[in-house]
Write a protein that holds these residues in place. Structure first.
Motif, PDB file in Angstrom:
ATOM      1  N   ASN A 229      -2.718   8.187   4.354  1.00  0.00           N
ATOM      2  CA  ASN A 229      -1.808   7.215   4.962  1.00  0.00           C
ATOM      3  C   ASN A 229      -1.335   6.102   4.030  1.00  0.00           C
ATOM      4  O   ASN A 229      -0.299   5.488   4.279  1.00  0.00           O
ATOM      5  CB  ASN A 229      -2.466   6.577   6.194  1.00  0.00           C
ATOM      6  CG  ASN A 229      -2.765   7.596   7.276  1.00  0.00           C
ATOM      7  OD1 ASN A 229      -1.940   8.459   7.566  1.00  0.00           O
ATOM      8  ND2 ASN A 229      -3.953   7.507   7.867  1.00  0.00           N
ATOM      9  N   GLU A 230      -2.106   5.825   2.959  1.00  0.00           N
ATOM     10  CA  GLU A 230      -1.751   4.673   2.132  1.00  0.00           C
ATOM     11  C   GLU A 230      -2.426   4.739   0.778  1.00  0.00           C
ATOM     12  O   GLU A 230      -3.304   5.582   0.534  1.00  0.00           O
ATOM     13  CB  GLU A 230      -2.141   3.374   2.836  1.00  0.00           C
ATOM     14  CG  GLU A 230      -3.627   3.233   3.076  1.00  0.00           C
ATOM     15  CD  GLU A 230      -3.996   1.915   3.737  1.00  0.00           C
ATOM     16  OE1 GLU A 230      -3.097   1.085   3.951  1.00  0.00           O
ATOM     17  OE2 GLU A 230      -5.192   1.715   4.023  1.00  0.00           O
ATOM     18  N   LEU A 231      -2.011   3.821  -0.106  1.00  0.00           N
ATOM     19  CA  LEU A 231      -2.657   3.655  -1.399  1.00  0.00           C
ATOM     20  C   LEU A 231      -3.789   2.635  -1.258  1.00  0.00           C
ATOM     21  O   LEU A 231      -3.593   1.553  -0.707  1.00  0.00           O
ATOM     22  CB  LEU A 231      -1.647   3.156  -2.439  1.00  0.00           C
ATOM     23  CG  LEU A 231      -0.536   4.133  -2.856  1.00  0.00           C
ATOM     24  CD1 LEU A 231       0.490   3.408  -3.719  1.00  0.00           C
ATOM     25  CD2 LEU A 231      -1.116   5.328  -3.611  1.00  0.00           C
TER      26      LEU A 231
ATOM     27  N   ARG B 226       0.828  -1.219   0.000  1.00  0.00           N
ATOM     28  CA  ARG B 226       0.000   0.000   0.000  1.00  0.00           C
ATOM     29  C   ARG B 226       0.860   1.266   0.000  1.00  0.00           C
ATOM     30  O   ARG B 226       0.463   2.304   0.520  1.00  0.00           O
ATOM     31  CB  ARG B 226      -0.947   0.022   1.220  1.00  0.00           C
ATOM     32  CG  ARG B 226      -1.929  -1.146   1.308  1.00  0.00           C
ATOM     33  CD  ARG B 226      -2.931  -1.097   0.150  1.00  0.00           C
ATOM     34  NE  ARG B 226      -4.147  -1.830   0.448  1.00  0.00           N
ATOM     35  CZ  ARG B 226      -4.362  -3.097   0.094  1.00  0.00           C
ATOM     36  NH1 ARG B 226      -3.417  -3.751  -0.572  1.00  0.00           N
ATOM     37  NH2 ARG B 226      -5.500  -3.687   0.381  1.00  0.00           N
ATOM     38  N   SER B 227       2.054   1.151  -0.586  1.00  0.00           N
ATOM     39  CA  SER B 227       2.990   2.273  -0.567  1.00  0.00           C
ATOM     40  C   SER B 227       4.017   2.100  -1.677  1.00  0.00           C
ATOM     41  O   SER B 227       4.589   1.014  -1.840  1.00  0.00           O
ATOM     42  CB  SER B 227       3.696   2.348   0.792  1.00  0.00           C
ATOM     43  OG  SER B 227       4.854   3.149   0.739  1.00  0.00           O
ATOM     44  N   VAL B 228       4.260   3.158  -2.461  1.00  0.00           N
ATOM     45  CA  VAL B 228       5.293   3.120  -3.496  1.00  0.00           C
ATOM     46  C   VAL B 228       6.674   2.996  -2.862  1.00  0.00           C
ATOM     47  O   VAL B 228       7.517   2.220  -3.311  1.00  0.00           O
ATOM     48  CB  VAL B 228       5.206   4.387  -4.385  1.00  0.00           C
ATOM     49  CG1 VAL B 228       6.453   4.519  -5.266  1.00  0.00           C
ATOM     50  CG2 VAL B 228       3.957   4.337  -5.257  1.00  0.00           C
ATOM     51  N   ARG B 229       6.904   3.766  -1.795  1.00  0.00           N
ATOM     52  CA  ARG B 229       8.216   3.736  -1.134  1.00  0.00           C
ATOM     53  C   ARG B 229       8.520   2.353  -0.582  1.00  0.00           C
ATOM     54  O   ARG B 229       9.624   1.822  -0.782  1.00  0.00           O
ATOM     55  CB  ARG B 229       8.249   4.765  -0.005  1.00  0.00           C
ATOM     56  CG  ARG B 229       9.579   4.767   0.758  1.00  0.00           C
ATOM     57  CD  ARG B 229       9.543   5.703   1.940  1.00  0.00           C
ATOM     58  NE  ARG B 229       9.373   7.091   1.516  1.00  0.00           N
ATOM     59  CZ  ARG B 229       9.261   8.107   2.367  1.00  0.00           C
ATOM     60  NH1 ARG B 229       9.270   7.890   3.665  1.00  0.00           N
ATOM     61  NH2 ARG B 229       9.127   9.345   1.911  1.00  0.00           N
ATOM     62  N   ASN B 230       7.566   1.740   0.106  1.00  0.00           N
ATOM     63  CA  ASN B 230       7.799   0.409   0.677  1.00  0.00           C
ATOM     64  C   ASN B 230       7.949  -0.655  -0.408  1.00  0.00           C
ATOM     65  O   ASN B 230       8.723  -1.600  -0.262  1.00  0.00           O
ATOM     66  CB  ASN B 230       6.666   0.036   1.633  1.00  0.00           C
ATOM     67  CG  ASN B 230       6.667   0.872   2.893  1.00  0.00           C
ATOM     68  OD1 ASN B 230       7.662   1.522   3.209  1.00  0.00           O
ATOM     69  ND2 ASN B 230       5.554   0.883   3.615  1.00  0.00           N
ATOM     70  N   ALA B 231       7.200  -0.495  -1.498  1.00  0.00           N
ATOM     71  CA  ALA B 231       7.331  -1.441  -2.620  1.00  0.00           C
ATOM     72  C   ALA B 231       8.734  -1.352  -3.222  1.00  0.00           C
ATOM     73  O   ALA B 231       9.346  -2.378  -3.546  1.00  0.00           O
ATOM     74  CB  ALA B 231       6.266  -1.155  -3.672  1.00  0.00           C
ATOM     75  N   ALA B 232       9.232  -0.128  -3.366  1.00  0.00           N
ATOM     76  CA  ALA B 232      10.586   0.051  -3.902  1.00  0.00           C
ATOM     77  C   ALA B 232      11.619  -0.589  -2.981  1.00  0.00           C
ATOM     78  O   ALA B 232      12.573  -1.223  -3.440  1.00  0.00           O
ATOM     79  CB  ALA B 232      10.871   1.551  -4.069  1.00  0.00           C
ATOM     80  N   LYS B 233      11.427  -0.428  -1.684  1.00  0.00           N
ATOM     81  CA  LYS B 233      12.343  -1.027  -0.710  1.00  0.00           C
ATOM     82  C   LYS B 233      12.323  -2.545  -0.821  1.00  0.00           C
ATOM     83  O   LYS B 233      13.380  -3.200  -0.776  1.00  0.00           O
ATOM     84  CB  LYS B 233      11.954  -0.585   0.696  1.00  0.00           C
ATOM     85  CG  LYS B 233      12.921  -1.018   1.780  1.00  0.00           C
ATOM     86  CD  LYS B 233      12.490  -0.460   3.136  1.00  0.00           C
ATOM     87  CE  LYS B 233      13.454  -0.913   4.235  1.00  0.00           C
ATOM     88  NZ  LYS B 233      13.033  -0.389   5.569  1.00  0.00           N
ATOM     89  N   ARG B 234      11.128  -3.122  -0.966  1.00  0.00           N
ATOM     90  CA  ARG B 234      11.008  -4.579  -1.096  1.00  0.00           C
ATOM     91  C   ARG B 234      11.732  -5.087  -2.340  1.00  0.00           C
ATOM     92  O   ARG B 234      12.365  -6.148  -2.313  1.00  0.00           O
ATOM     93  CB  ARG B 234       9.528  -4.971  -1.184  1.00  0.00           C
ATOM     94  CG  ARG B 234       8.774  -5.037   0.123  1.00  0.00           C
ATOM     95  CD  ARG B 234       8.898  -6.385   0.829  1.00  0.00           C
ATOM     96  NE  ARG B 234       8.437  -7.485   0.022  1.00  0.00           N
ATOM     97  CZ  ARG B 234       7.162  -7.856  -0.083  1.00  0.00           C
ATOM     98  NH1 ARG B 234       6.218  -7.196   0.557  1.00  0.00           N
ATOM     99  NH2 ARG B 234       6.833  -8.890  -0.821  1.00  0.00           N
ATOM    100  N   LEU B 235      11.624  -4.340  -3.437  1.00  0.00           N
ATOM    101  CA  LEU B 235      12.177  -4.790  -4.714  1.00  0.00           C
ATOM    102  C   LEU B 235      13.619  -4.331  -4.919  1.00  0.00           C
ATOM    103  O   LEU B 235      14.262  -4.739  -5.890  1.00  0.00           O
ATOM    104  CB  LEU B 235      11.304  -4.288  -5.865  1.00  0.00           C
ATOM    105  CG  LEU B 235       9.919  -4.945  -5.975  1.00  0.00           C
ATOM    106  CD1 LEU B 235       9.073  -4.234  -7.013  1.00  0.00           C
ATOM    107  CD2 LEU B 235      10.050  -6.419  -6.308  1.00  0.00           C
TER     108      LEU B 235
END
Length: 321
Positions: free
Chosen positions: A60-62, A23-32
């Protein structure tokens, strides 16, 4: 088909899956392990390809759009199948692989004592990095975020319960390992044994409760309250085996509840403990039946390592139960 897929980048599907989970672009980038701009570009491609907003930005989120909700399960299946196909060329060398498991305490205590040696043998590996943690209220999140491979826990079969399998997140799959109706355990000098064992006796005595995901009550207590009754829980511990251990004390006046499948272990360890059936009507017994399940991320459905772990756990309980 070539015409339909021309210009379509399958990498954006993985980005979609991770954005959906995080639910977050930043967290998705961190995961990948990529820049946020890369994820944003992939999201823009998705929006253009499907002509849909895909996610709505809130404070707070997407939030996934209805179209994304519909698309997500299909993409997860596609990614799982693709990963499985890529691993079919040969059996991987599992040495050094990390295995994350989340188990309720009594599985390790009662059944899966040899899980480390079993996995080493099953995977033909001398060196595995095995992490086993206790099930808790964060465990589903750990599976979703890829921190653990498989979780084994009990869920409630009553459809109204918030812990019914239907209430699991959409990206979590489950396999039922076995079903169990809990039993009551007391020491053999307990005065409940001098009485007629019935519902009234069950209700009037004090109980040892077990805290599960930060709660000491479960669907049994909901059923009792609907009938106008309530258990007297005056002592709470963090797992079933501790409850039985306390109930085995000859000076203990409370009664304990624990899974019936644990009985063969309990009677060997606690020689003075007696097992009693729950004195409830059949319709309530059906509602309080516990489903013991293996949980895993939908993306891991065809993952070879994940499937090996699930097959091991399922075959073990098929044999035991």
């Amino acid at each position: 088909m070539d015409t339909l897929l021309k210009g379509f980048d399958f990498k954006i599907l993985e980005s979609f899956s991770i954005i959906y989970a995080e639910r977050s672009v930043r967290n998705a980038a961190k995961r990948l392990g990529v820049n946020s701009s890369t994820i944003s570009k992939n999201l823009a491609k998705l929006r253009a390809w499907y002509d849909d907003e895909m996610f709505i930005q809130t404070k707070n989120e997407l939030i996934p759009t209805p179209f994304s909700e519909q698309l997500y399960p299909m993409i997860e299946d596609l990614l799982s199948t693709a990963k499985f196909i890529s691993q079919m060329k040969s059996m991987p060398d599992w040495n050094g692989q990390r295995i994350g498991l989340i188990l309720e305490d009594h599985f390790l205590t009662v059944s899966l004592k040899n899980i480390s040696s079993d996995l080493h043998r099953l995977m033909n590996a001398e060196c595995l990095d095995i992490h086993i943690s206790n099930w808790n209220y964060n465990s589903i999140s750990e599976i979703i975020h890829g921190e653990s491979d498989v979780g084994v826990c009990g869920l409630e079969s009553c459809v109204e319960s918030r812990y019914h399998p239907d209430k699991l997140p959409i990206n979590i799959c489950h396999e039922v390992l076995f079903r169990d109706v809990p039993s009551v355990y007391v020491h053999n000098d307990h005065y409940v044994l001098s009485e007629e064992w019935c519902f009234d006796s069950f209700i009037k005595h004090e109980h040892i409760g077990v805290s599960w995901e930060n709660k000491k009550e479960w669907v049994l207590d909901t059923c009792l309250k609907q009938l106008g009754y309530e258990r007297k829980i005056t002592l709470v511990v963090d797992n079933f085996m501790h409850a039985v251990q306390l109930a085995a004390n000859p000076k203990e006046h409370r009664i304990a509840m624990a899974p019936t499948y644990c009985w063969s272990y309990i009677k060997d360890i606690f020689k003075n403990v007696v097992k009693l059936e729950l004195p409830l009507m059949d319709n309530i017994l059906r509602r309080v039946e516990v489903l013991y399940v293996a949980l895993f991320h939908k993306r891991m459905k065809y993952d070879v390592k994940n499937k090996l772990i699930r097959d091991y756990v399922r075959n073990f309980f098929d044999y035991q139960c």
